[in-house]
Design an enzyme around this catalytic site. Structure first.
Site, PDB file in Angstrom:
ATOM      1  N   ASP A  85      -9.873  -3.404  -5.045  1.00  0.00           N
ATOM      2  CA  ASP A  85      -9.428  -2.525  -4.256  1.00  0.00           C
ATOM      3  C   ASP A  85     -10.026  -1.298  -4.274  1.00  0.00           C
ATOM      4  O   ASP A  85     -10.047  -0.424  -5.199  1.00  0.00           O
ATOM      5  CB  ASP A  85      -7.830  -2.569  -4.553  1.00  0.00           C
ATOM      6  CG  ASP A  85      -7.039  -2.082  -3.363  1.00  0.00           C
ATOM      7  OD1 ASP A  85      -7.277  -1.101  -2.580  1.00  0.00           O
ATOM      8  OD2 ASP A  85      -6.041  -2.221  -3.028  1.00  0.00           O
ATOM      9  N   SER A  89       0.781  -1.021  -0.019  1.00  0.00           N
ATOM     10  CA  SER A  89       0.080  -0.120   0.039  1.00  0.00           C
ATOM     11  C   SER A  89       0.877   1.161  -0.159  1.00  0.00           C
ATOM     12  O   SER A  89       1.627   1.497  -0.697  1.00  0.00           O
ATOM     13  CB  SER A  89      -0.984  -0.167   1.120  1.00  0.00           C
ATOM     14  OG  SER A  89      -2.006   0.971   1.103  1.00  0.00           O
ATOM     15  N   HIS A 148      -8.396  -4.442  -0.541  1.00  0.00           N
ATOM     16  CA  HIS A 148      -7.208  -3.868  -0.157  1.00  0.00           C
ATOM     17  C   HIS A 148      -6.174  -4.795   0.870  1.00  0.00           C
ATOM     18  O   HIS A 148      -5.215  -4.460   0.792  1.00  0.00           O
ATOM     19  CB  HIS A 148      -7.204  -2.489   0.400  1.00  0.00           C
ATOM     20  CG  HIS A 148      -6.168  -1.704   0.413  1.00  0.00           C
ATOM     21  ND1 HIS A 148      -5.280  -1.308  -0.657  1.00  0.00           N
ATOM     22  CD2 HIS A 148      -5.430  -1.278   1.778  1.00  0.00           C
ATOM     23  CE1 HIS A 148      -4.338  -0.386  -0.289  1.00  0.00           C
ATOM     24  NE2 HIS A 148      -4.392  -0.471   1.105  1.00  0.00           N
TER      25      HIS A 148
END
Ligand code: MLT
Length: 213
Positions: A160, A110, A191
């Protein structure tokens, strides 16, 4: 041993097999810390050294590696500055811990994957490869860096909500245009980092002859 002050709070775990092994630069997601990805690093490469800094930007108390103006909208000046700062940290850590700075592979999730992508684009040569989970194009450059043959694994979720699939596809296209060897691996989920994508990355990692081992 007390952790030396290299500009980032961090953990360093020496390579169990000796200093010829590569070093994994572990970069956590928003709200994480330097402990988060140590287990993941070990799964990907049991013989590597692990270098894991904590992001210095606080967003509502949550550590990140660079500022954002809104979800998915990055403060590009801050991103460029923080990326240079991270590259300098890795160089200082290589001197301090005696690992080869030419054998550093980023592993990011991320926000950590986004700064690693920026490091690939702005500091080609700083990373010998990268495993990026849930990353997108962090900033658009006018020039294309030379990443010839650099192996990059991109793990992404089709649904996501934070990293739109077209952002990951765009990153893959830019890295390929720069000459990187990109493997883009899609999962149906969102995610969160799943066991399935970690396993896909592990299998990929083992078969990359261009990665230092
Ligand atoms: C970022 O800010 O890097 C991305 O939006 C992912 C995240 O939420 O950290």
């Amino acid at each position: 041993m007390e952790t030396p002050d290299l500009g980032f709070t961090h953990r360093f775990v020496p390579a169990p097999g000796g200093s010829a092994a590569p070093t994994l630069l572990l970069l956590h997601g928003t709200g994480g810390d330097e402990g988060d990805l140590l287990g993941l690093g070990r799964v990907l490469d049991p013989s590597a050294a692990l270098l894991s800094p904590r992001g210095k930007v606080l967003e509502n108390g949550m550590p990140r590696f660079f500022r954002r103006l809104a979800e998915g909208v990055f403060d590009e000046d801050d991103l460029v500055r923080r990326t240079a700062e991270l590259a300098a940290f890795v160089a200082r850590a290589a001197d301090t811990y005696s690992f080869d700075r030419g054998r550093v592979i980023a592993v990011g999730y991320s926000n950590g994957a986004n700064i690693a992508a920026c490091m690939l684009l702005l500091h080609p040569g700083a990373l010998a490869g990268a495993v990026l989970f849930h990353a997108m194009t962090p900033l658009v450059l006018e020039t294309t860096p030379d990443l010839s043959g650099t192996p990059v694994f991109l793990g992404a979720g089709r649904s996501d909500p934070l990293i739109p699939p077209r952002g990951t596809e765009d990153l893959a296209a830019r890295l390929r245009a720069a000459g990187a060897e990109v493997r883009l691996s899609w999962q149906p989920g969102g995610h969160a980092l799943t066991q399935t994508e970690v396993e896909a990355a592990r299998v990929w990692f083992r078969t990359q002859e261009a990665l230092p081992s």
